[in-house]
Motif scaffolding. Structure first.
Motif, PDB file in Angstrom:
ATOM      1  N   ASP A  94      -5.441   6.312  -1.051  1.00 28.32           N
ATOM      2  CA  ASP A  94      -4.131   6.388  -0.703  1.00 28.32           C
ATOM      3  C   ASP A  94      -4.115   7.891  -0.399  1.00 28.32           C
ATOM      4  O   ASP A  94      -3.564   8.404   0.941  1.00 28.32           O
ATOM      5  CB  ASP A  94      -2.974   5.552  -1.190  1.00 28.32           C
ATOM      6  CG  ASP A  94      -2.990   6.030  -2.337  1.00 28.32           C
ATOM      7  OD1 ASP A  94      -3.506   7.007  -2.990  1.00 28.32           O
ATOM      8  OD2 ASP A  94      -2.681   5.354  -3.164  1.00 28.32           O
ATOM      9  N   ALA A  98      -3.716   7.561   3.494  1.00 30.17           N
ATOM     10  CA  ALA A  98      -2.613   7.660   4.237  1.00 30.17           C
ATOM     11  C   ALA A  98      -1.810   8.950   4.490  1.00 30.17           C
ATOM     12  O   ALA A  98      -0.473   9.016   4.637  1.00 30.17           O
ATOM     13  CB  ALA A  98      -1.541   6.776   3.223  1.00 30.17           C
ATOM     14  N   PHE A 119      -9.374  -0.563   1.738  1.00 31.93           N
ATOM     15  CA  PHE A 119      -7.969   0.983   1.241  1.00 31.93           C
ATOM     16  C   PHE A 119      -7.741   0.696   0.239  1.00 31.93           C
ATOM     17  O   PHE A 119      -6.951  -0.337  -0.369  1.00 31.93           O
ATOM     18  CB  PHE A 119      -7.206   1.257   2.517  1.00 31.93           C
ATOM     19  CG  PHE A 119      -5.777   1.815   1.773  1.00 31.93           C
ATOM     20  CD1 PHE A 119      -5.508   3.004   1.430  1.00 31.93           C
ATOM     21  CD2 PHE A 119      -4.734   1.461   1.617  1.00 31.93           C
ATOM     22  CE1 PHE A 119      -4.977   3.726   0.668  1.00 31.93           C
ATOM     23  CE2 PHE A 119      -3.483   2.138   1.653  1.00 31.93           C
ATOM     24  CZ  PHE A 119      -3.174   3.514   1.391  1.00 31.93           C
ATOM     25  N   ASN A 121      -4.954   1.759  -2.230  1.00 26.11           N
ATOM     26  CA  ASN A 121      -3.911   2.078  -2.609  1.00 26.11           C
ATOM     27  C   ASN A 121      -3.264   1.788  -4.017  1.00 26.11           C
ATOM     28  O   ASN A 121      -3.125   1.359  -4.947  1.00 26.11           O
ATOM     29  CB  ASN A 121      -2.765   1.128  -1.794  1.00 26.11           C
ATOM     30  CG  ASN A 121      -1.536   1.639  -2.854  1.00 26.11           C
ATOM     31  OD1 ASN A 121      -1.034   3.149  -3.128  1.00 26.11           O
ATOM     32  ND2 ASN A 121      -0.318   1.222  -2.185  1.00 26.11           N
ATOM     33  N   ASN A 122      -3.568   3.323  -5.500  1.00 25.44           N
ATOM     34  CA  ASN A 122      -3.328   3.243  -6.611  1.00 25.44           C
ATOM     35  C   ASN A 122      -1.788   3.602  -6.932  1.00 25.44           C
ATOM     36  O   ASN A 122      -1.511   4.458  -7.922  1.00 25.44           O
ATOM     37  CB  ASN A 122      -4.629   3.408  -7.294  1.00 25.44           C
ATOM     38  CG  ASN A 122      -4.735   4.972  -7.209  1.00 25.44           C
ATOM     39  OD1 ASN A 122      -3.675   5.375  -6.480  1.00 25.44           O
ATOM     40  ND2 ASN A 122      -6.257   4.358  -7.952  1.00 25.44           N
ATOM     41  N   THR A 123      -1.570   4.785  -5.904  1.00 25.14           N
ATOM     42  CA  THR A 123      -0.026   4.627  -5.486  1.00 25.14           C
ATOM     43  C   THR A 123      -0.127   6.862  -6.374  1.00 25.14           C
ATOM     44  O   THR A 123       0.885   6.919  -6.789  1.00 25.14           O
ATOM     45  CB  THR A 123       1.551   4.490  -6.041  1.00 25.14           C
ATOM     46  OG1 THR A 123       0.473   4.362  -7.495  1.00 25.14           O
ATOM     47  CG2 THR A 123       1.187   3.170  -5.951  1.00 25.14           C
ATOM     48  N   THR A 135       2.077   6.660  -1.084  1.00 26.78           N
ATOM     49  CA  THR A 135       2.227   6.033  -1.975  1.00 26.78           C
ATOM     50  C   THR A 135       3.048   5.494  -2.966  1.00 26.78           C
ATOM     51  O   THR A 135       3.856   5.090  -3.635  1.00 26.78           O
ATOM     52  CB  THR A 135       1.041   5.023  -1.003  1.00 26.78           C
ATOM     53  OG1 THR A 135       0.390   5.820  -2.766  1.00 26.78           O
ATOM     54  CG2 THR A 135       0.152   4.267  -0.272  1.00 26.78           C
ATOM     55  N   ARG A 159       3.849   1.416   3.657  1.00 30.19           N
ATOM     56  CA  ARG A 159       3.473   0.508   3.732  1.00 30.19           C
ATOM     57  C   ARG A 159       2.455   0.700   5.057  1.00 30.19           C
ATOM     58  O   ARG A 159       2.763   0.428   6.216  1.00 30.19           O
ATOM     59  CB  ARG A 159       4.591  -0.638   4.336  1.00 30.19           C
ATOM     60  CG  ARG A 159       6.190  -0.815   2.369  1.00 30.19           C
ATOM     61  CD  ARG A 159       6.465  -1.056   3.134  1.00 30.19           C
ATOM     62  NE  ARG A 159       7.471  -1.867   2.496  1.00 30.19           N
ATOM     63  CZ  ARG A 159       8.513  -1.533   1.846  1.00 30.19           C
ATOM     64  NH1 ARG A 159       9.514  -1.006   2.846  1.00 30.19           N
ATOM     65  NH2 ARG A 159       9.357  -1.572   0.680  1.00 30.19           N
ATOM     66  N   ARG A 175      -2.788  -7.457   3.288  1.00 31.69           N
ATOM     67  CA  ARG A 175      -2.447  -6.491   1.582  1.00 31.69           C
ATOM     68  C   ARG A 175      -3.396  -7.637   0.175  1.00 31.69           C
ATOM     69  O   ARG A 175      -2.441  -8.780   0.394  1.00 31.69           O
ATOM     70  CB  ARG A 175      -1.398  -6.065   1.470  1.00 31.69           C
ATOM     71  CG  ARG A 175      -1.010  -5.758   0.194  1.00 31.69           C
ATOM     72  CD  ARG A 175       0.510  -4.282  -0.179  1.00 31.69           C
ATOM     73  NE  ARG A 175       0.131  -3.840   0.803  1.00 31.69           N
ATOM     74  CZ  ARG A 175       1.411  -3.932   1.597  1.00 31.69           C
ATOM     75  NH1 ARG A 175       2.021  -4.723   1.912  1.00 31.69           N
ATOM     76  NH2 ARG A 175       1.370  -2.706   2.735  1.00 31.69           N
ATOM     77  N   GLU A 208      -5.939  -4.065   2.041  1.00 27.88           N
ATOM     78  CA  GLU A 208      -4.841  -2.802   1.427  1.00 27.88           C
ATOM     79  C   GLU A 208      -5.063  -2.881  -0.427  1.00 27.88           C
ATOM     80  O   GLU A 208      -4.785  -4.622  -0.113  1.00 27.88           O
ATOM     81  CB  GLU A 208      -3.258  -2.851   1.477  1.00 27.88           C
ATOM     82  CG  GLU A 208      -3.284  -1.586   1.279  1.00 27.88           C
ATOM     83  CD  GLU A 208      -1.328  -1.244   1.627  1.00 27.88           C
ATOM     84  OE1 GLU A 208      -0.926  -1.277   0.311  1.00 27.88           O
ATOM     85  OE2 GLU A 208      -1.349  -1.453   2.073  1.00 27.88           O
ATOM     86  N   LEU A 210      -3.868  -3.411  -3.745  1.00 24.21           N
ATOM     87  CA  LEU A 210      -3.346  -2.733  -4.461  1.00 24.21           C
ATOM     88  C   LEU A 210      -4.353  -2.465  -6.423  1.00 24.21           C
ATOM     89  O   LEU A 210      -4.907  -3.820  -6.115  1.00 24.21           O
ATOM     90  CB  LEU A 210      -2.501  -3.095  -5.123  1.00 24.21           C
ATOM     91  CG  LEU A 210      -0.814  -3.833  -3.934  1.00 24.21           C
ATOM     92  CD1 LEU A 210      -0.043  -4.231  -4.451  1.00 24.21           C
ATOM     93  CD2 LEU A 210      -0.058  -2.288  -3.373  1.00 24.21           C
TER      94      LEU A 210
END
Length: 248
Positions: A94, A98, A119, A121-123, A135, A159, A175, A208, A210
């Motif tokens: 991310d 992002a 992608f 996404n682990n924030t 994110t 998002r 996702r 995406e 998570l």
């Protein structure tokens, strides 16, 4: 005796450098399984990004090109146009996709580049110290948001799957998550679908995933895994957001 579970052919026997509980290793396997499924190892080219996924070439027995920070979709565009019969995928986090790479991913999708983007996404910025990412969830504590992300100051988490789905050149956007065995199987099918879209020349494909980052979240592996469904999915719902192969 017929084996029912074995290492994908395209995945090297390399000891992982990822932290305990990180989901990158699971996603690597799912990507490798998709490449094996289509039998395209000899013509697959991976685009490595800056971040925890930078050592892509250590895990996949394929050609890999390293891209500057955020530029993997631009590099992938060049590779695909020079080698149109190749199977090109980028693997990005991310902070890479992002944040600094927002323009590259949006315009590659809008142009309908025939590539597949994975992608994770682990924030958080996983490799560089756990800073706030685009994110990062509202209220989430990071090294650069020690009091929690304040949406009035830093804005809202992006998002990406929904954003990419809105673009005309996108053929597929979804996702998924890999926090349970069932979701791992579903994620595998979705990633395979994204590679199939490229092989069948049906548009830009985006998945995406998570993922957990126990180290930068300050959690145990089990706690971080539970956070994916317990907190992340509330803001980032799982699902297919665009699939041009589905009849209206």
């Amino acid at each position: 005796m017929q084996p029912v579970f074995e290492r994908p052919k395209v995945l090297k026997t390399t000891a992982t450098h990822y932290c305990a509980g990180c989901h990158h290793g699971i996603v690597h396997r799912l990507v490798a399984e998709a490449i094996d499924h289509f039998g395209v190892q000899d013509r697959t080219i991976g685009i490595g990004s800056v971040g925890c996924s930078v050592l892509l070439y250590e895990y996949f027995d394929i050609d890999v090109v390293e891209a500057p920070h955020g530029r993997a979709p631009a590099v992938g565009t060049g590779v695909k146009r020079v080698h149109p019969d190749s199977v090109v995928f980028t693997y990005q986090g991310d902070g890479d996709l992002a944040a600094i790479g927002t323009a590259e991913i949006i315009h590659a999708a809008n142009r309908g580049e025939l590539m597949t983007v994975i992608f994770l996404n682990n924030t958080t910025y996983g490799m560089t110290g756990g800073q706030m990412a685009p994110t990062t969830l509202p209220g989430q504590v990071t090294t650069t948001s020690p009091y929690g992300r304040d949406v009035k100051v830093e804005g809202y988490p992006i998002r990406m799957a929904e954003l990419i789905a809105m673009l005309g050149g996108t053929g597929f956007s979804a996702r998924v998550a890999v926090d349970t065995p069932q979701r791992v199987l579903e994620a595998g099918k979705t990633i395979r679908k994204a590679f199939g879209m490229q092989i069948e020349k049906q548009g830009f494909a985006f998945v995406e995933v998570l993922g957990a980052c126990p180290t930068n979240w300050g959690m145990s592996a089990l706690e971080a895994n539970a956070r994916v469904s317990g907190e992340m999915m509330g803001y980032f719902p799982l699902g297919v957001y665009k699939d041009i192969t589905v009849s209206a």
